[in-house]
Write a protein that holds these residues in place. Structure first.
Motif, PDB file in Angstrom:
ATOM      1  N   UNK A  58       0.613  -1.486   0.109  1.00  0.00           N
ATOM      2  CA  UNK A  58      -0.046  -0.130   0.206  1.00  0.00           C
ATOM      3  C   UNK A  58       0.841   1.245  -0.084  1.00  0.00           C
ATOM      4  N   UNK A  59       0.216   2.176  -0.219  1.00  0.00           N
ATOM      5  CA  UNK A  59       1.317   3.387  -0.776  1.00  0.00           C
ATOM      6  C   UNK A  59       0.822   4.217   0.734  1.00  0.00           C
ATOM      7  N   UNK A  60       0.137   3.742   1.681  1.00  0.00           N
ATOM      8  CA  UNK A  60      -0.311   4.556   3.056  1.00  0.00           C
ATOM      9  C   UNK A  60       0.140   2.861   4.126  1.00  0.00           C
ATOM     10  N   UNK A  61       0.432   3.171   5.206  1.00  0.00           N
ATOM     11  CA  UNK A  61      -0.241   3.002   6.353  1.00  0.00           C
ATOM     12  C   UNK A  61       0.364   3.710   8.232  1.00  0.00           C
ATOM     13  N   UNK A  62      -0.036   3.299   8.806  1.00  0.00           N
ATOM     14  CA  UNK A  62      -0.053   3.122   9.971  1.00  0.00           C
ATOM     15  C   UNK A  62       1.719   2.875  10.430  1.00  0.00           C
ATOM     16  N   UNK A  63       2.451   1.699   9.251  1.00  0.00           N
ATOM     17  CA  UNK A  63       3.315   1.229   9.697  1.00  0.00           C
ATOM     18  C   UNK A  63       4.882   1.821   9.266  1.00  0.00           C
ATOM     19  N   UNK A  69       8.160   8.336  13.150  1.00  0.00           N
ATOM     20  CA  UNK A  69       7.795   8.637  14.594  1.00  0.00           C
ATOM     21  C   UNK A  69       8.957   8.226  15.681  1.00  0.00           C
ATOM     22  N   UNK A  70       9.403   6.982  14.578  1.00  0.00           N
ATOM     23  CA  UNK A  70      10.425   6.171  15.620  1.00  0.00           C
ATOM     24  C   UNK A  70      11.314   5.664  15.431  1.00  0.00           C
ATOM     25  N   UNK A  74      15.366   7.524  16.309  1.00  0.00           N
ATOM     26  CA  UNK A  74      16.610   6.785  17.456  1.00  0.00           C
ATOM     27  C   UNK A  74      17.804   6.734  16.340  1.00  0.00           C
ATOM     28  N   UNK A  75      17.750   6.543  14.784  1.00  0.00           N
ATOM     29  CA  UNK A  75      18.461   6.734  14.114  1.00  0.00           C
ATOM     30  C   UNK A  75      19.793   8.586  14.274  1.00  0.00           C
ATOM     31  N   UNK A  76      18.944   8.988  14.959  1.00  0.00           N
ATOM     32  CA  UNK A  76      20.159  10.540  14.658  1.00  0.00           C
ATOM     33  C   UNK A  76      21.161   9.903  16.061  1.00  0.00           C
ATOM     34  N   UNK A  77      20.121   9.782  17.124  1.00  0.00           N
ATOM     35  CA  UNK A  77      21.631  10.236  18.378  1.00  0.00           C
ATOM     36  C   UNK A  77      23.314   9.046  17.744  1.00  0.00           C
ATOM     37  N   UNK A  78      21.921   7.507  17.244  1.00  0.00           N
ATOM     38  CA  UNK A  78      23.027   6.380  17.168  1.00  0.00           C
ATOM     39  C   UNK A  78      24.316   6.868  15.971  1.00  0.00           C
TER      40      UNK A  78
END
Length: 405
Positions: A58-63, A69-70, A74-78
């Motif tokens: 799908x082109x849209x999904x809560x995933x 959002x998460x 998380x990747x930025x500080x790492x």
């Protein structure tokens, strides 16, 4: 319900695709020379784009929202565990100048596009305001401008579709530019030269850069645990400042700027991470594997960028909006490379600044990581996030001015 084979609420299958395709992209990039030249970022993005356009996913999904959002925060500080704040300060000053020069291309593009297409597109002044905000800042500014100018919902949806397609295509163009001999000949490329100097000619760039390292369970625990703490604390502090510093249409300019700086999640996250790394350098230097984990998360993000670029939706809803957005992107690119050459900026700085304008700080940082320009990750995150502050003012000015025509 979606007409794709994998449904938007099929959470496990979508995560299997995102995580699996990110892994395949990294494997191909590090195993084959053709994939290394193309880059894992393009493989991740194009694969997702094709599957979305063939209605597999799908082109849209809560995933996908979860990734924004998460996974991205998380990747930025790492990825900033090795950032030297003094070095970053020197680099950020240069990048801020080329970012602002690149922004003039966005504003010029909005004005040119408006006068070329205003007789064919309704409410083009509102679209111009939204896209000016978005192509200096990001999605936050797009949302703010659409609310401020009360743009009709169907126009907002059509513009989002055109914007997603253009952003994905432009991302591919920017990743490919360093492989074109014209740009290598006419622009200085210090970061690429440094990478190539340290790479064995028999190896591909990606596998040379990401050599095997010793990583213990303790490293993974400290890296991931510390990243979660930094994100949680940063977002809480930003939320606190956003709540106590007033902002909005009728609030003083200084307070709006202050809210934009202290109340912005990503700016607070970047600042807090770099401060912690500078105050406790030994702790962060002792953690192995943080860059590897952060980069893998960014590749998951690359896959998500390619997903919303749906060609049938553009042809259905927004062919002329697509043309307007294309004009803006082309003029931003032209201005970035022309002014960058004029003021003697490096090819890497120009590419990342134009990317930060069009795609926002996260896509620019992701590109810097995928290319191995690690010294520019922190600076472009800082500069790109400041674009969130500038974007609303530029978008408002364009929207108000063009509404008089």
């Amino acid at each position: 319900m979606s007409d794709s084979i994998i449904q938007p609420d099929d959470t496990w299958m979508l995560w299997a695709f995102l995580a699996g395709w990110a892994a395949v992209s990294i494997y191909l990039e590090q195993t084959y020379k053709w994939a290394s030249k193309m880059s894992g970022a393009i493989i991740a993005l194009v694969g997702a784009m094709l599957l979305a356009n063939f209605n597999i996913i799908p082109t849209e999904s809560p995933v996908y929202d979860t990734v924004w959002s998460y996974v991205v925060p998380l990747s930025i500080p790492l990825l900033l565990f090795r950032s030297n704040i003094l070095k970053i300060w020197n680099e950020s000053g240069r990048l801020l100048v080329i970012f602002l020069l690149s922004s003039t291309g966005t504003v010029t593009g909005a004005i040119v596009g408006f006068f070329l297409l205003r007789d064919h597109l309704p409410v083009l002044d509102k679209i111009a305001a939204m896209m000016t905000g978005s192509y200096i800042g990001g999605g936050v500014n797009f949302a703010a401008m659409s609310a401020k100018f009360e743009t009709p919902g169907e126009i907002v949806s059509a513009t989002v579709v055109a914007d997603n397609m253009l952003m994905a295509l432009y991302f591919l163009v920017l990743i490919l530019i360093p492989t074109v001999s014209f740009f290598r000949t006419h622009y200085k490329t210090p970061y690429i030269d440094e990478l190539e100097k340290n790479t064995d000619n028999n190896d591909n760039l990606a596998s040379s850069y990401w050599k095997k390292k010793e990583v213990a369970l303790k490293d993974i625990a400290l890296a991931v645990g510390t990243a979660f703490v930094i994100v949680g604390v940063s977002f809480k502090i930003a939320e606190f400042f956003d709540g106590i510093i007033p902002s909005g249409e009728h609030v003083h300019f200084f307070l709006n700027v202050l809210n934009g700086i202290l109340g912005d999640n990503y700016l607070m996250l970047t600042t807090l991470t770099m401060t912690a790394v500078t105050v406790f350098p030994r702790y962060f230097e002792s953690i192995h594997g943080a860059q590897e984990i952060g980069t893998y998360l960014i590749y998951v993000f690359f896959v998500v960028i390619g997903v919303p670029a749906s060609l049938p939706l553009i042809l259905q809803n927004a062919p002329l909006i697509f043309v307007f957005v294309l004009i803006m992107v082309c003029i931003n690119m032209f201005a970035s490379f022309l002014l960058g050459k004029l003021f003697k900026f490096s090819l890497e700085e120009i590419i990342l600044s134009s990317n930060a304008n069009i795609g926002g700080p996260t896509t620019a940082a992701a590109m810097a990581i995928s290319k191995g320009w690690t010294q520019l990750v922190g600076p472009i995150l800082l500069v790109g996030t400041l674009g969130y502050v500038i974007g609303n003012y530029a978008g408002t000015a364009i929207g108000v001015w063009l509404s008089h025509f």
